[in-house]
Write a protein that holds these residues in place. Structure first.
Motif, short mmCIF file in Angstrom:
data_model
loop_
_atom_site.label_atom_id
_atom_site.label_comp_id
_atom_site.label_asym_id
_atom_site.label_seq_id
_atom_site.Cartn_x
_atom_site.Cartn_y
_atom_site.Cartn_z
N UNK A 189 4.31 0.53 2.36
CA UNK A 189 4.81 1.70 1.63
C UNK A 189 4.07 2.99 1.99
N UNK A 190 2.74 3.03 1.97
CA UNK A 190 2.05 4.28 2.32
C UNK A 190 2.33 4.72 3.76
N UNK A 191 2.35 3.78 4.70
CA UNK A 191 2.59 4.12 6.10
C UNK A 191 4.01 4.63 6.31
N UNK A 192 4.97 3.99 5.65
CA UNK A 192 6.36 4.44 5.77
C UNK A 192 6.51 5.83 5.17
N UNK A 214 5.30 6.38 -4.13
CA UNK A 214 5.24 7.21 -2.93
C UNK A 214 6.25 8.37 -2.99
N UNK A 215 6.91 8.51 -4.15
CA UNK A 215 7.83 9.63 -4.33
C UNK A 215 9.28 9.35 -3.99
N UNK A 216 9.67 8.08 -3.84
CA UNK A 216 11.04 7.75 -3.46
C UNK A 216 11.87 7.34 -4.68
N UNK A 217 13.19 7.53 -4.57
CA UNK A 217 14.09 7.05 -5.62
C UNK A 217 15.27 6.32 -4.97
N UNK A 218 15.97 5.55 -5.78
CA UNK A 218 17.06 4.70 -5.30
C UNK A 218 18.34 5.51 -5.15
N UNK A 261 4.09 -3.67 12.01
CA UNK A 261 4.41 -2.56 11.13
C UNK A 261 4.74 -1.30 11.91
N UNK A 262 4.10 -0.20 11.54
CA UNK A 262 4.32 1.07 12.21
C UNK A 262 3.15 1.44 13.11
#
Length: 301
Positions: free
Chosen positions: A248-251, A281-285, A221-222
């Motif tokens: 997802x949280x780490x990214x 996590x606050x992202x959109x497409x 992962x990260x």
């Protein structure tokens, strides 16, 4: 050959073309998240209506009952056979045709004389690492990178689960002023990726990482102490659905506030599950790329 000498196993079955992605997904689960299989899927008839799906497992063979359960819904017979240790992926890739995706032309050394004018050549010898350019997820990621070329100017790029290094190399060639990190949990993949970067003249030499060069690390992962605190403004991860959800949280924590990511390794029917994890996590497409039942999603926040 004794059982102890066998390190690679092949599960093979033949299904209708439309069922091939689902068959790959079913067989992926048998390898676990840490050791997913490598796939070779190809047309089994001249019209392309029937496909052969082959899954290669490194280490222990999958349990036959587990294979039977995973493939029961397909109603197709399957076989489990040992494969002698060799660079069998590299040998098979020599038979594959070059791939053109947008400005990128992916080829092996044997096709170096076929590079079309104005193309961005990516010479890839995948060997024992995933990422020859022939799988739909790799092609979708390349299409996404090509689309982002005139829409983003990243300073730090991270390819998570780099495999052969094809995506990291593509990004290093597209964004010459960006520093690139490529990581994979598999040290063999990291070695192969570093060799490919050398072939394409984008491998980092020493530290700090110079613009347009790639630094390679072995990491899950990260979680890599060598790059702790790094904040990429572009991240690409072509892995599988479950690892993407877990990461997802780490990214989200690693990416810059205005950063962009390309996520792939998922089927079209898995898009909603992936988006649910990243919307949280606050992202959109921004955009999606689809090829033969597989998807790559471009997200930002």
């Amino acid at each position: 050959m004794t059982v102890q000498e066998i390190h690679t196993w092949k599960v093979s079955l033949t299904v209708a073309e439309a069922m091939a992605p689902a068959a790959e997904e079913a067989l992926s689960a048998l390898g676990g998240e840490d050791h997913p299989p490598t796939f070779a899927s190809f047309e089994a008839d001249e019209k392309g209506y029937v496909w052969t799906v082959e899954a290669y497992y490194f280490g222990n063979a999958p349990e036959e009952q587990a294979i039977d359960n995973a493939l029961q819904a397909f109603g197709a017979s399957w076989s489990l056979t040992p494969v002698e240790d060799a660079d069998w992926v590299g040998q098979s890739l020599r038979l594959l045709a070059p791939v053109r995706v947008g400005r990128f032309f992916v080829h092996g050394r044997h096709d170096a004389d076929k590079i079309p004018p104005f193309a961005a050549p990516l010479e890839i010898e995948a060997g024992q690492a995933f990422g020859s350019g022939n799988h739909e997820t790799t092609q979708s990621c390349l299409a996404a990178i090509d689309w982002l070329r005139d829409r983003a100017s990243p300073k730090l790029v991270w390819d998570v689960g780099c495999g052969s290094g094809i995506l990291a190399i593509a990004m290093a060639k597209v964004w010459r002023r960006a520093r690139v990190i490529a990581s994979d949990i598999d040290p063999i993949a990291v070695r192969v990726a570093r060799q490919n970067a050398g072939i394409n003249r984008v491998a980092a030499i020493g530290r700090p990482i110079m613009p347009g060069r790639i630094a390679f690390i072995t990491a899950a992962g990260l979680a890599a102490p060598q790059v702790a605190g790094c904040k990429p403004d572009l991240l690409v991860a072509n892995i599988l659905l479950n690892p993407l959800i877990k990461l997802a949280p780490a990214i989200a924590a690693s990416l810059t506030p205005d950063g962009v990511m390309v996520l792939s390794g998922i089927l079209q029917k898995q898009e909603a599950a992936l988006m649910a994890a990243y919307r949280g996590q606050g992202f959109f497409l921004l955009k999606r790329f689809r090829r033969n039942g597989w998807s790559a999603l471009v997200l930002t926040r």
